[in-house]
Design a protein around this motif. Structure first.
Motif, short mmCIF file in Angstrom:
data_model
loop_
_atom_site.label_atom_id
_atom_site.label_comp_id
_atom_site.label_asym_id
_atom_site.label_seq_id
_atom_site.Cartn_x
_atom_site.Cartn_y
_atom_site.Cartn_z
N UNK B 161 0.79 -1.02 -0.03
CA UNK B 161 -0.08 -0.13 -0.06
C UNK B 161 0.79 1.27 0.01
N UNK B 162 1.97 1.21 0.80
CA UNK B 162 2.72 2.62 0.87
C UNK B 162 3.55 2.52 -0.58
N UNK B 163 4.29 1.32 -0.92
CA UNK B 163 4.70 1.45 -1.95
C UNK B 163 4.15 1.91 -3.04
N UNK B 164 2.85 1.52 -3.32
CA UNK B 164 1.94 2.24 -4.39
C UNK B 164 1.70 3.56 -4.38
N UNK B 165 2.21 4.14 -3.25
CA UNK B 165 1.93 5.60 -2.99
C UNK B 165 3.33 6.10 -3.02
N UNK B 166 4.25 5.31 -3.50
CA UNK B 166 5.78 5.91 -3.78
C UNK B 166 6.50 6.23 -2.56
#
Ligand SMILES: Nc1ncnc2c1ncn2[C@@H]1O[C@H](COP(=O)(O)OP(=O)(O)O)[C@@H](O)[C@H]1O
Ligand SMILES: [Mg+2]
Lengths: 270, 257
Positions: B161-166
């Motif tokens: 989830x955090x990675x998808x928000x860079x």
């Protein structure tokens, strides 16, 4: 009605510019025994700006993997993934992901969870509070900003997760069975909210679900997948009027017709 | 069935009354047995132990010995925590090394620490350092293993989830991995307080001129059971207090959950 609802790849290309596409994209995982396993097989898929696309198919056919490739969380093994005109190698800008599980941080309040998306999209600290209040209002969570996820219902948690996604403000929404764990009533409410937000902001959505009626009622286009190895079996342009009332639309004969055809396409003859 | 739920303070008061009652009962039984069923030479008596503790407190000897034991344990605990967490992080980032090192780590972890004592005394003498290292050797693996386990258990969907928000790696570490790991670190700390004390006292038993362990050893050498029990009682109080400190820190760092 049946005439312009062509179930084929021969349908005319969408007129709007392309938001994202997959070109001959394959994914090969290693199975527990160490052998390569083709999970997606040369997927061609194009998503227009402002399009609401759903993907249905039996469990294990690779729907989640399609979303993971589009989100850049998982790299393709073969082929290309293009988002916003650029081939991606990692999570691109302006793409938001929503999981079936709410993935809220359990030690953070609803507001703090939403705030994370604002921190990550670079919203100035001074504007965050107002934006959070707006979103809580929009999702009917105004009373619950200071609650921990454990202290609100599953439906509210998923709404909070939707709030976080909206706060991030993506151009492309990737949603992996986001309402799959909710009861029928909450599911309907969430779908209505999603449609309202989508039609207001004109973003693109790829929505994975195993609920065919949900897919038809929400979407402009439904893709049916089969597998493994995951392939696109067919697609349906859903020519139902917008704006849609999710309950009214289900009463239309065309709606039933779409659902029946997708059901029989998947191989279920009732 | 919920008509008579006792209030929270009511329950607390009752709990402390119960605890005090248990303590008093145990002491009374001890006092009763002492000098009647069992010779006072073997089990001393609560009154004698209390007198001795009082004498030790007044003369300053209690603080002198207890502070050494606590200080060694705390230094060992701190050192073990820092080294354990840092090595745990490193092994998490380098899975290949972690896999290769696994049997050796487990081997060292299973080694009876007392067998290291001669080595530590040879290296570090009978002063502070050998006890600190003894405590360290008990504690470091607890933190190492809990750090690795804690990092493994971080929810992959939340990372995604955090990675998808860079989010950057640092952001994910700060906002997700560290808070997810806190329960693991505190559980390591809770186990480690006791272990660090064991290490500290063990070091004193084997060679020292100060500390509660030394005092107990010394008393035993003179067949002074009252001194021995006084030392044990002091150790128990120290252990309870240190555990209480961990509890307070835990409540402060993780107010919810
Ligand atoms: N990380 C992975 N490693 C190995 N196999 C995987 C991995 N992720 C998914 N798969 C496999 O890929 C196939 C498709 O999975 P998925 O995309 O989750 O399907 P769906 O979402 O349609 O249920 C499944 O057979 C699954 O076991
Ligand atoms: Mg899935």
């Amino acid at each position: 009605m049946v005439d312009h609802a062509t179930a084929a790849a021969t349908s005319p290309a969408p007129a709007a510019p392309v938001r994202a596409k997959m070109v001959q994209a394959s994914k090969i995982y290693t199975d527990p025994a160490g052998a390569p396993k083709r999970v997606l097989d040369r997927i061609d898929l194009s998503l227009a700006e402002r399009e609401f696309l759903s993907i249905v198919g039996p469990s294990g056919c690779g729907k989640s993997t399609v979303l993971r490739l589009l989100s850049g969380l998982t790299p393709v093994s073969e082929g290309r993934v293009v988002v916003g005109g650029e081939e991606i190698t990692g999570p691109p800008k302006g793409v938001g992901f929503m999981f079936q599980r709410d993935t809220l941080l359990p030690w953070a309040t609803v507001s703090q969870n939403i705030s994370i998306a604002l921190e990550l999209n670079g919203t100035p600290p001074a504007e965050r509070k107002g934006r959070i209040a707006e979103l809580l209002q929009l999702l009917g969570l105004s009373q619950f900003g200071d609650y921990l996820p454990a202290h609100i219902s599953g439906g509210m948690r998923q709404r909070a997760a939707l709030g976080r996604l909206l706060a991030y403000g993506p151009e492309l929404y990737l949603m992996d069975e986001p309402f799959g764990a909710l009861d029928a009533m909450t599911k309907m409410t969430m779908g209505r909210e999603l449609l309202r937000i989508w039609s207001g902001h004109e973003k693109s959505v790829v929505f994975v679900t195993h609920d065919i009626e949900e897919a038809v009622s929400l979407s402009d286009r439904v893709i049916v997948m089969e597998g493994p190895p995951g392939r696109i079996r067919s697609e349906y342009h859903i020519d139902l009027p917008r704006p849609r009332d999710l309950r009214e639309v289900r009463k239309m004969p065309e709606f039933r017709d779409y659902c029946d055809r997708i059901w029989s396409d998947i191989g279920y003859s009732g | 069935m919920t008509t008579k739920t006792p209030s929270k303070t009511g329950r607390r008061v009752r709990l402390w009354v119960d605890r005090t009652a248990l303590f008093v009962a145990a002491v009374l039984i001890w006092q009763g047995l002492s000098g009647t069923v069992i010779n006072t030479f073997w089990i001393s008596s609560p009154v004698l132990v209390a007198e001795r503790l009082w004498q030790l407190a007044v003369s300053g000897a209690l603080v002198w010995h207890a502070s050494a034991t606590v200080w060694q344990a705390l230094l060992g605990l701190l050192l073990g925590m820092v080294v354990g967490v840092v090595v745990g992080l490193a092994l998490h980032v380098l899975p290949r090394l972690a896999e290769a090192a696994d049997p050796y780590i487990m081997g060292l972890y299973s080694l009876p620490r007392i067998a290291l004592a001669p080595l530590f005394i040879l290296y570090f003498g009978i002063g502070l350092l050998s006890k600190v290292m003894m405590a360290f050797s008990f504690v470091v693996f607890i933190f190492l293993l809990n750090t690795m386990q804690g990092l493994r258990e971080v929810d992959q969907d939340q990372i995604d989830m955090m990675r998808s928000m860079r989010a950057s790696r640092l952001y994910i570490a700060r906002k997700l991995q560290l808070p997810s790991m806190l329960p693991w670190l505190f559980s390591a700390a809770r186990i480690s307080v006791g272990l660090a004390l064991i290490g500290s006292v063990l070091g004193e038993l084997l060679g020292a001129n100060r500390g509660l362990g030394w005092y107990i050893e010394h008393a035993s050498g003179r067949l002074d059971t009252t001194g021995l029990f006084a030392g044990l009682a002091a150790l128990m109080v120290v252990a309870v207090l240190l555990n209480q400190v961990v509890n307070i820190l835990e409540r402060w760092a993780m107010p919810v959950r």
